[in-house]
Design an enzyme around this catalytic site. Sequence first.
Site, mmCIF file in Angstrom:
data_model
loop_
_atom_site.group_PDB
_atom_site.id
_atom_site.type_symbol
_atom_site.label_atom_id
_atom_site.label_comp_id
_atom_site.label_asym_id
_atom_site.label_seq_id
_atom_site.Cartn_x
_atom_site.Cartn_y
_atom_site.Cartn_z
ATOM 1 N N ALA A 1 0.844 -1.195 0.000
ATOM 2 C CA ALA A 1 0.000 0.000 0.000
ATOM 3 C C ALA A 1 0.875 1.239 0.000
ATOM 4 O O ALA A 1 1.829 1.330 0.770
ATOM 5 C CB ALA A 1 -0.899 0.012 1.229
ATOM 6 N N GLU B 1 -1.766 -12.682 -4.363
ATOM 7 C CA GLU B 1 -2.971 -12.530 -5.171
ATOM 8 C C GLU B 1 -3.107 -11.041 -5.453
ATOM 9 O O GLU B 1 -2.790 -10.217 -4.598
ATOM 10 C CB GLU B 1 -4.241 -12.980 -4.431
ATOM 11 C CG GLU B 1 -4.257 -14.392 -3.977
ATOM 12 C CD GLU B 1 -3.758 -14.545 -2.546
ATOM 13 O OE1 GLU B 1 -3.732 -13.556 -1.789
ATOM 14 O OE2 GLU B 1 -3.371 -15.660 -2.187
ATOM 15 N N ASN C 1 -6.269 -4.690 -11.493
ATOM 16 C CA ASN C 1 -5.269 -3.770 -10.955
ATOM 17 C C ASN C 1 -3.993 -3.842 -11.805
ATOM 18 O O ASN C 1 -2.980 -4.418 -11.411
ATOM 19 C CB ASN C 1 -4.978 -4.097 -9.488
ATOM 20 C CG ASN C 1 -4.143 -3.042 -8.809
ATOM 21 O OD1 ASN C 1 -3.507 -2.214 -9.457
ATOM 22 N ND2 ASN C 1 -4.115 -3.074 -7.489
ATOM 23 N N TYR D 1 4.487 -6.246 -9.988
ATOM 24 C CA TYR D 1 4.879 -7.599 -9.602
ATOM 25 C C TYR D 1 5.648 -8.293 -10.721
ATOM 26 O O TYR D 1 6.630 -8.998 -10.464
ATOM 27 C CB TYR D 1 3.657 -8.414 -9.186
ATOM 28 C CG TYR D 1 2.916 -7.811 -8.003
ATOM 29 C CD1 TYR D 1 3.603 -7.243 -6.929
ATOM 30 C CD2 TYR D 1 1.532 -7.781 -7.972
ATOM 31 C CE1 TYR D 1 2.934 -6.678 -5.853
ATOM 32 C CE2 TYR D 1 0.860 -7.218 -6.890
ATOM 33 C CZ TYR D 1 1.560 -6.670 -5.841
ATOM 34 O OH TYR D 1 0.898 -6.115 -4.782
#
Length: 146
Positions: A71, A104, A109, A116
């Site tokens: 985040a 996950e 997104n 990633y």
Amino acid sequence: MIEVGCLQVEDVPMAAALEKECFAAPWSEKFFMDAVSKECYLFLSAKKEDEYIGTAGLILGPAEADVTCVAVKPSYRGKGIALKLMESLIEAAKERKLEKLFLEVREGNAPARRLYEKVGFVEDGIRKNYYTSPVEHAVLMHKELL
């Protein structure tokens, strides 16, 4: 300058507040307090001067770990903070001699999926209707560390 370090007790309220700002189903303040005190978790914080701007964490297993969250405060997105947090998590996992990381991510997104992939995660499959608020599939990903 952005500093990344281990989440501290005094960071917990800010980490929980950031979760609420970023996610429909945020981790609680109690969860973060547990994460600071238990060895099965590793959470990092990102700060700019005294401002709390990011969190990332792992749930640790004997040879593997799950990325629980990444985040970043909305006003700091697109500035490499999430990348720095992920690189730091990966380095910490390697120091612990872990073999693999899992995560996950919401199917829609795209920025997170690109992040990633940039740090070496590959897609494994889809978990249908995994997320709520709104309902969305999860893309399953992993990264080999050996």
